[in-house]
Motif scaffolding. Structure first.
Motif, mmCIF file in Angstrom:
data_model
loop_
_atom_site.group_PDB
_atom_site.id
_atom_site.type_symbol
_atom_site.label_atom_id
_atom_site.label_comp_id
_atom_site.label_asym_id
_atom_site.label_seq_id
_atom_site.Cartn_x
_atom_site.Cartn_y
_atom_site.Cartn_z
ATOM 1 N N ARG A 159 0.816 -1.212 0.000
ATOM 2 C CA ARG A 159 0.000 0.000 0.000
ATOM 3 C C ARG A 159 0.851 1.264 0.000
ATOM 4 N NH1 ARG A 159 -4.072 -0.896 4.870
ATOM 5 N NH2 ARG A 159 -2.099 -1.520 5.839
ATOM 6 N N SER A 160 2.094 1.179 0.455
ATOM 7 C CA SER A 160 2.976 2.348 0.384
ATOM 8 C C SER A 160 3.199 2.760 -1.069
ATOM 9 C CB SER A 160 4.325 2.034 1.042
ATOM 10 O OG SER A 160 4.167 1.723 2.402
ATOM 11 N N VAL A 161 3.417 1.771 -1.936
ATOM 12 C CA VAL A 161 3.652 2.067 -3.352
ATOM 13 C C VAL A 161 2.367 2.584 -3.993
ATOM 14 C CG1 VAL A 161 4.421 1.105 -5.551
ATOM 15 C CG2 VAL A 161 5.454 0.305 -3.417
ATOM 16 N N GLY A 162 1.234 1.987 -3.639
ATOM 17 C CA GLY A 162 -0.033 2.491 -4.160
ATOM 18 C C GLY A 162 -0.270 3.939 -3.741
ATOM 19 N N SER A 163 0.070 4.287 -2.515
ATOM 20 C CA SER A 163 -0.068 5.671 -2.054
ATOM 21 C C SER A 163 0.848 6.600 -2.829
ATOM 22 C CB SER A 163 0.252 5.744 -0.558
ATOM 23 O OG SER A 163 -0.613 4.920 0.197
ATOM 24 N N TRP A 164 2.052 6.140 -3.132
ATOM 25 C CA TRP A 164 3.008 6.942 -3.912
ATOM 26 C C TRP A 164 2.410 7.324 -5.261
ATOM 27 C CZ3 TRP A 164 5.746 6.869 -8.477
ATOM 28 C CH2 TRP A 164 6.914 7.629 -8.530
ATOM 29 N N TYR A 165 1.703 6.391 -5.886
ATOM 30 C CA TYR A 165 1.085 6.683 -7.178
ATOM 31 C C TYR A 165 -0.135 7.587 -7.045
ATOM 32 C CZ TYR A 165 4.125 3.631 -9.861
ATOM 33 O OH TYR A 165 5.230 3.081 -10.488
ATOM 34 N N MET A 166 -0.779 7.608 -5.893
ATOM 35 C CA MET A 166 -1.890 8.538 -5.703
ATOM 36 C C MET A 166 -1.375 9.981 -5.695
ATOM 37 S SD MET A 166 -4.587 6.706 -5.727
ATOM 38 C CE MET A 166 -3.611 5.850 -6.994
ATOM 39 N N TRP A 167 -0.206 10.208 -5.095
ATOM 40 C CA TRP A 167 0.381 11.553 -5.151
ATOM 41 C C TRP A 167 0.713 11.913 -6.594
ATOM 42 C CZ3 TRP A 167 3.284 9.310 -0.565
ATOM 43 C CH2 TRP A 167 2.690 9.722 0.639
ATOM 44 N N ARG A 168 1.217 10.984 -7.343
ATOM 45 C CA ARG A 168 1.526 11.252 -8.742
ATOM 46 C C ARG A 168 0.266 11.556 -9.543
ATOM 47 N NH1 ARG A 168 6.728 10.409 -10.606
ATOM 48 N NH2 ARG A 168 5.903 11.875 -12.118
ATOM 49 N N LEU A 169 -0.793 10.829 -9.258
ATOM 50 C CA LEU A 169 -2.047 11.045 -9.976
ATOM 51 C C LEU A 169 -2.587 12.452 -9.710
ATOM 52 C CD1 LEU A 169 -4.505 10.141 -11.609
ATOM 53 C CD2 LEU A 169 -5.399 9.052 -9.537
ATOM 54 N N VAL A 170 -2.573 12.881 -8.465
ATOM 55 C CA VAL A 170 -3.065 14.217 -8.131
ATOM 56 C C VAL A 170 -2.152 15.278 -8.725
ATOM 57 C CG1 VAL A 170 -3.523 15.792 -6.219
ATOM 58 C CG2 VAL A 170 -4.212 13.400 -6.045
ATOM 59 N N GLU A 171 -0.858 15.013 -8.723
ATOM 60 C CA GLU A 171 0.096 15.988 -9.245
ATOM 61 C C GLU A 171 -0.100 16.232 -10.737
ATOM 62 O OE1 GLU A 171 4.870 16.646 -8.712
ATOM 63 O OE2 GLU A 171 4.107 14.666 -9.179
ATOM 64 N N THR A 172 -0.464 15.192 -11.461
ATOM 65 C CA THR A 172 -0.639 15.316 -12.912
ATOM 66 C C THR A 172 -2.106 15.450 -13.298
ATOM 67 O OG1 THR A 172 -0.628 12.896 -13.093
ATOM 68 C CG2 THR A 172 1.462 14.039 -13.415
ATOM 69 N N LYS A 173 -2.917 15.861 -12.361
ATOM 70 C CA LYS A 173 -4.351 15.961 -12.605
ATOM 71 C C LYS A 173 -4.664 16.835 -13.817
ATOM 72 C CE LYS A 173 -8.502 17.908 -10.452
ATOM 73 N NZ LYS A 173 -9.021 18.624 -9.253
ATOM 74 N N GLY A 174 -4.002 17.967 -13.954
ATOM 75 C CA GLY A 174 -4.300 18.890 -15.046
ATOM 76 C C GLY A 174 -3.799 18.403 -16.387
ATOM 77 N N ALA A 175 -2.952 17.323 -16.380
ATOM 78 C CA ALA A 175 -2.394 16.833 -17.645
ATOM 79 C C ALA A 175 -3.051 15.544 -18.084
ATOM 80 C CB ALA A 175 -0.891 16.614 -17.492
ATOM 81 N N SER A 176 -4.242 15.234 -17.545
ATOM 82 C CA SER A 176 -4.972 14.025 -17.904
ATOM 83 C C SER A 176 -4.097 12.797 -17.713
ATOM 84 C CB SER A 176 -5.465 14.098 -19.354
ATOM 85 O OG SER A 176 -6.199 12.948 -19.693
ATOM 86 N N ALA A 177 -3.948 12.429 -16.437
ATOM 87 C CA ALA A 177 -3.026 11.354 -16.078
ATOM 88 C C ALA A 177 -3.405 10.015 -16.664
ATOM 89 C CB ALA A 177 -2.977 11.225 -14.556
ATOM 90 N N MET A 178 -4.577 9.911 -17.271
ATOM 91 C CA MET A 178 -4.987 8.628 -17.809
ATOM 92 C C MET A 178 -4.366 8.323 -19.163
ATOM 93 S SD MET A 178 -6.684 7.240 -15.497
ATOM 94 C CE MET A 178 -7.646 7.587 -14.038
ATOM 95 N N GLY A 179 -3.521 9.211 -19.719
ATOM 96 C CA GLY A 179 -2.897 8.783 -20.959
ATOM 97 C C GLY A 179 -2.353 9.856 -21.854
ATOM 98 N N SER A 180 -2.565 11.126 -21.563
ATOM 99 C CA SER A 180 -2.118 12.146 -22.493
ATOM 100 C C SER A 180 -0.702 12.621 -22.211
ATOM 101 C CB SER A 180 -3.077 13.352 -22.427
ATOM 102 O OG SER A 180 -3.025 13.949 -21.147
#
Length: 325
Positions: free
Chosen positions: A273-294
């Motif tokens: 879960r530590s690694v999963g949490s690390w990716y949640m910070w990344r997801l929020v950080e790239t929110k404006g850049a459409s983290a799902m693929g752009s």
């Protein structure tokens, strides 16, 4: 012949005392057998031997048809898991997370894998986390640099911290409250309540309980310390706003999940879960850049970690207040 008269000597009796006057009291009655005091035989006290024998206890008989009580075996000793800085552990974590959570797999494939390279001793890391509380990164860097100079060649050790007075700490920008936090941490080290060696081998639950006894160190600080300083693989900071926001975005939730919901939603990530949490910070950080693929563009990648033991800095896309615990 003259008759001689023999005179017998007269015996004189002593004068008798007159009889006592008659008593007006009634004559004493004969003793009554019922009024006699009963005879009590004296108790004969037996002298004990000089070496008395201890009383023998009769063996306690178990009731019929009773089964003997079997005590549960003692819990096995805690074996610390491999840290995230161990060779190959990140690759193992990513394979597991991709398998158990397809939503998270897309985020993993989009970003580079995490790296956990902070190797400060536990006391140094805890001291550092206190110094950076509620400070911007640059301000924290400046105070931390002056603090290291104040500690001198001895380094950041409990004795060197206790040798610093609150006045000395205030002169380099450390508030009186934070000075008391630093001294409380160092005092618990000096007394033996805490130590670097015990912190490393304690399980997550025991470590959480011990560290939150220190003034100024709360749940959020402990979770960050466990992830970025000890590199523990299965820590879920349920109170971190960035991780909660990331889970909301990942699963398309209408509301920000509560801590109790976080445990349930992220259960599948165990034991990473530590690694999963690390990716949640990344997801929020790239929110404006459409983290799902752009992608995030060709410019320099946004900074994820500040210099506080790698604590997450979510940047301008999502401002995360640093808790004061």
């Amino acid at each position: 012949m003259v008759e001689q008269t023999q005179t017998q000597p007269q015996t004189t009796h002593p004068p008798q005392s007159p009889p006592p006057p008659p008593s007006s009291d009634p004559p004493p009655s004969p003793p009554n057998s019922s009024s006699k005091i009963p005879f009590r035989p004296k108790k004969i006290r037996k002298l004990s031997n000089s070496n008395p024998k201890p009383p023998t206890k009769k063996p306690q008989q178990e009731p019929p048809n009773s089964t003997p009580q079997i005590l549960p075996p003692p819990p096995p000793p805690f074996i610390p898991p491999k840290t995230l800085s161990s060779e190959g552990e990140i690759s193992t974590a990513l394979r597991h997370l991709r398998t158990v959570d397809p939503h998270l797999a897309r985020i993993i494939d989009f970003h580079d894998p995490p790296s956990f390279q902070n190797f400060h001793p536990p006391f140094h890391s805890l001291t550092r986390s206190i110094l950076y509380q509620q400070l911007a990164v640059k301000a924290g860097d400046s105070i931390y640099s002056r603090f290291l100079s104040l500690c001198g060649d001895a380094g950041v050790l409990p004795d060197s911290v206790l040798a610093l007075t609150p006045q000395q700490l205030r002169q380099i920008g450390i508030s009186g409250r934070k000075a008391s936090y630093l001294h409380d941490l160092a005092s618990k080290y000096r007394s033996g309540i805490l130590s670097d060696s015990s912190i490393v081998i304690l399980d997550d639950k025991s470590l959480f309980s011990m560290l939150t006894m220190v003034k100024g160190i709360g749940p959020w600080s402990v979770h960050m310390f466990m992830i970025f300083s000890l590199h523990r693989p299965d820590v879920l900071p349920v109170g971190d706003l960035g991780v909660r926001k990331g889970v909301q975005l990942l699963y398309g939730l209408e509301d920000l999940p509560k801590p109790s919901q976080m445990e349930k939603l992220c259960e599948r990530w165990r034991p990473y879960r530590s690694v999963g949490s690390w990716y949640m910070w990344r997801l929020v950080e790239t929110k404006g850049a459409s983290a799902m693929g752009s992608g995030v563009g060709s410019g320099q990648e946004p900074q994820l970690f500040d210099s506080v033991n790698g604590f997450a800095n979510l940047g301008s896309l999502f401002e995360q207040p640093r808790p004061s615990d």
